[in-house]
Design a protein around this motif. Structure first.
Motif, short mmCIF file in Angstrom:
data_model
loop_
_atom_site.label_atom_id
_atom_site.label_comp_id
_atom_site.label_asym_id
_atom_site.label_seq_id
_atom_site.Cartn_x
_atom_site.Cartn_y
_atom_site.Cartn_z
N ASP A 79 -106.97 -16.27 -30.44
CA ASP A 79 -108.30 -16.76 -30.08
C ASP A 79 -108.29 -18.26 -29.77
O ASP A 79 -109.02 -18.73 -28.91
CB ASP A 79 -109.30 -16.47 -31.20
N SER A 80 -107.45 -19.00 -30.48
CA SER A 80 -107.44 -20.45 -30.36
C SER A 80 -106.92 -20.94 -29.01
O SER A 80 -107.13 -22.10 -28.65
CB SER A 80 -106.59 -21.07 -31.48
N VAL A 81 -106.25 -20.06 -28.25
CA VAL A 81 -105.68 -20.50 -26.97
C VAL A 81 -106.27 -19.75 -25.78
O VAL A 81 -105.93 -20.06 -24.64
CB VAL A 81 -104.15 -20.35 -26.97
N LYS A 82 -107.14 -18.80 -26.02
CA LYS A 82 -107.73 -18.03 -24.92
C LYS A 82 -108.45 -18.96 -23.95
O LYS A 82 -109.21 -19.84 -24.36
CB LYS A 82 -108.70 -16.99 -25.47
N GLY A 83 -108.20 -18.74 -22.67
CA GLY A 83 -108.83 -19.56 -21.65
C GLY A 83 -108.08 -20.84 -21.34
O GLY A 83 -108.38 -21.51 -20.35
N ARG A 84 -107.09 -21.17 -22.15
CA ARG A 84 -106.32 -22.40 -21.92
C ARG A 84 -104.85 -22.10 -21.62
O ARG A 84 -104.21 -22.82 -20.85
CB ARG A 84 -106.39 -23.31 -23.14
N PHE A 85 -104.31 -21.06 -22.25
CA PHE A 85 -102.91 -20.71 -22.06
C PHE A 85 -102.80 -19.43 -21.25
O PHE A 85 -103.64 -18.54 -21.35
CB PHE A 85 -102.23 -20.48 -23.42
N THR A 92 -88.85 -24.94 -29.37
CA THR A 92 -89.02 -26.17 -28.60
C THR A 92 -90.29 -26.86 -29.09
O THR A 92 -91.32 -26.22 -29.29
CB THR A 92 -89.08 -25.88 -27.08
N LEU A 93 -90.18 -28.17 -29.29
CA LEU A 93 -91.29 -28.92 -29.88
C LEU A 93 -92.29 -29.34 -28.82
O LEU A 93 -91.93 -29.91 -27.79
CB LEU A 93 -90.75 -30.15 -30.61
N VAL A 94 -93.54 -29.06 -29.11
CA VAL A 94 -94.66 -29.52 -28.28
C VAL A 94 -95.49 -30.47 -29.13
O VAL A 94 -95.96 -30.08 -30.20
CB VAL A 94 -95.51 -28.34 -27.79
N THR A 95 -95.68 -31.68 -28.64
CA THR A 95 -96.48 -32.67 -29.35
C THR A 95 -97.61 -33.13 -28.46
O THR A 95 -97.37 -33.59 -27.34
CB THR A 95 -95.64 -33.89 -29.76
N VAL A 96 -98.83 -32.99 -28.95
CA VAL A 96 -100.01 -33.40 -28.20
C VAL A 96 -100.62 -34.60 -28.90
O VAL A 96 -101.07 -34.49 -30.05
CB VAL A 96 -101.03 -32.26 -28.09
N SER A 97 -100.63 -35.72 -28.24
CA SER A 97 -101.15 -36.95 -28.84
C SER A 97 -102.65 -37.08 -28.57
O SER A 97 -103.14 -36.68 -27.51
CB SER A 97 -100.41 -38.16 -28.30
N SER A 98 -103.33 -37.68 -29.53
CA SER A 98 -104.79 -37.83 -29.40
C SER A 98 -105.16 -39.15 -28.76
O SER A 98 -104.30 -40.00 -28.53
CB SER A 98 -105.45 -37.72 -30.76
N SER A 153 -105.20 -27.91 -20.92
CA SER A 153 -106.22 -28.46 -21.83
C SER A 153 -105.70 -28.54 -23.26
O SER A 153 -106.36 -28.11 -24.21
CB SER A 153 -107.49 -27.59 -21.77
N LEU A 154 -104.53 -29.10 -23.39
CA LEU A 154 -103.88 -29.14 -24.70
C LEU A 154 -104.64 -30.03 -25.68
O LEU A 154 -105.24 -31.05 -25.29
CB LEU A 154 -102.44 -29.63 -24.55
N LYS A 155 -104.59 -29.61 -26.94
CA LYS A 155 -105.28 -30.31 -28.02
C LYS A 155 -104.26 -30.72 -29.07
O LYS A 155 -103.20 -30.09 -29.18
CB LYS A 155 -106.32 -29.39 -28.67
N PRO A 156 -104.57 -31.73 -29.88
CA PRO A 156 -103.64 -32.13 -30.94
C PRO A 156 -103.27 -30.96 -31.86
O PRO A 156 -102.14 -30.90 -32.34
CB PRO A 156 -104.41 -33.22 -31.68
N LEU A 172 -93.80 -34.23 -25.08
CA LEU A 172 -94.97 -34.98 -25.53
C LEU A 172 -95.99 -35.06 -24.39
O LEU A 172 -95.63 -35.38 -23.25
CB LEU A 172 -94.55 -36.39 -25.94
N VAL A 173 -97.23 -34.78 -24.72
CA VAL A 173 -98.29 -34.83 -23.71
C VAL A 173 -99.57 -35.32 -24.37
O VAL A 173 -99.75 -35.16 -25.58
CB VAL A 173 -98.50 -33.43 -23.08
N GLN A 174 -100.42 -35.92 -23.59
CA GLN A 174 -101.70 -36.41 -24.13
C GLN A 174 -102.72 -35.27 -24.19
O GLN A 174 -102.59 -34.26 -23.48
CB GLN A 174 -102.24 -37.54 -23.26
N THR A 175 -103.72 -35.46 -25.01
CA THR A 175 -104.81 -34.50 -25.10
C THR A 175 -105.41 -34.25 -23.72
O THR A 175 -105.64 -35.19 -22.96
CB THR A 175 -105.91 -35.03 -26.04
N GLY A 176 -105.58 -32.96 -23.41
CA GLY A 176 -106.10 -32.58 -22.11
C GLY A 176 -105.03 -32.31 -21.07
O GLY A 176 -105.34 -31.80 -19.98
N GLY A 177 -103.81 -32.64 -21.40
CA GLY A 177 -102.72 -32.45 -20.47
C GLY A 177 -102.19 -31.02 -20.45
O GLY A 177 -102.72 -30.14 -21.13
N SER A 178 -101.13 -30.82 -19.68
CA SER A 178 -100.54 -29.50 -19.50
C SER A 178 -99.03 -29.54 -19.70
O SER A 178 -98.39 -30.56 -19.46
CB SER A 178 -100.84 -28.97 -18.09
#
Length: 122
Positions: free
Chosen positions: A61-67, A116-122, A84-87, A11-17
């Motif tokens: 395309d949705s992850v280019k520049g972030r992943f 593996t579960l990745v959860t990004v909270s807003s 720069s993770l997003k919900p 679990l990570v907050q929006t903007g986290g890594s």
């Protein structure tokens, strides 16, 4: 038998890594392309990123520049650095690899990790 074991979700907050890792083990002669996919409930599994043995990578395309995907051929590992993770990145992430099990076997075997579960909270 070949296994892919993933680690690093959470679990990570929006903007986290987060950094996901995957190691291939078992009867392996060589590993060809490796990649990461993700899936949300009710949707098809989609490619996030892939990488060849030579290090050429491709991204959705949705992850280019972030992943960023990387691999260690000597250790049969692949990693996914997610910044720069997003919900909307919330999903179960699966490691994928094409494996040649033996020098006597030319056919590549497609192998999947357990997810593996990745959860990004807003």
């Amino acid at each position: 038998q070949v296994q892919l074991v993933e680690s690093g979700g959470g679990l990570v907050q929006t903007g986290g890594s987060l950094r996901l890792s995957c190691v291939a083990s078992g009867s392996i002669f060589s590993v060809d392309n490796m990649g990461w996919y993700r899936q949300t409930p009710g949707n098809q599994r989609e490619l996030v990123a892939s990488i060849t043995t030579g290090g050429r990578s491709d991204y959705a395309d949705s992850v280019k520049g972030r992943f960023t995907i990387s691999r260690d051929n000597a250790k049969n590992t692949v990693s996914l650095q997610m910044n720069s993770l997003k919900p909307e990145d919330t999903a179960v992430y699966y490691c994928n690899a094409f494996v040649r099990a033996s020098v006597n076997i030319m056919k590549l075997l497609e192998v999947w990790g357990q997810g593996t579960l990745v959860t990004v909270s807003s």
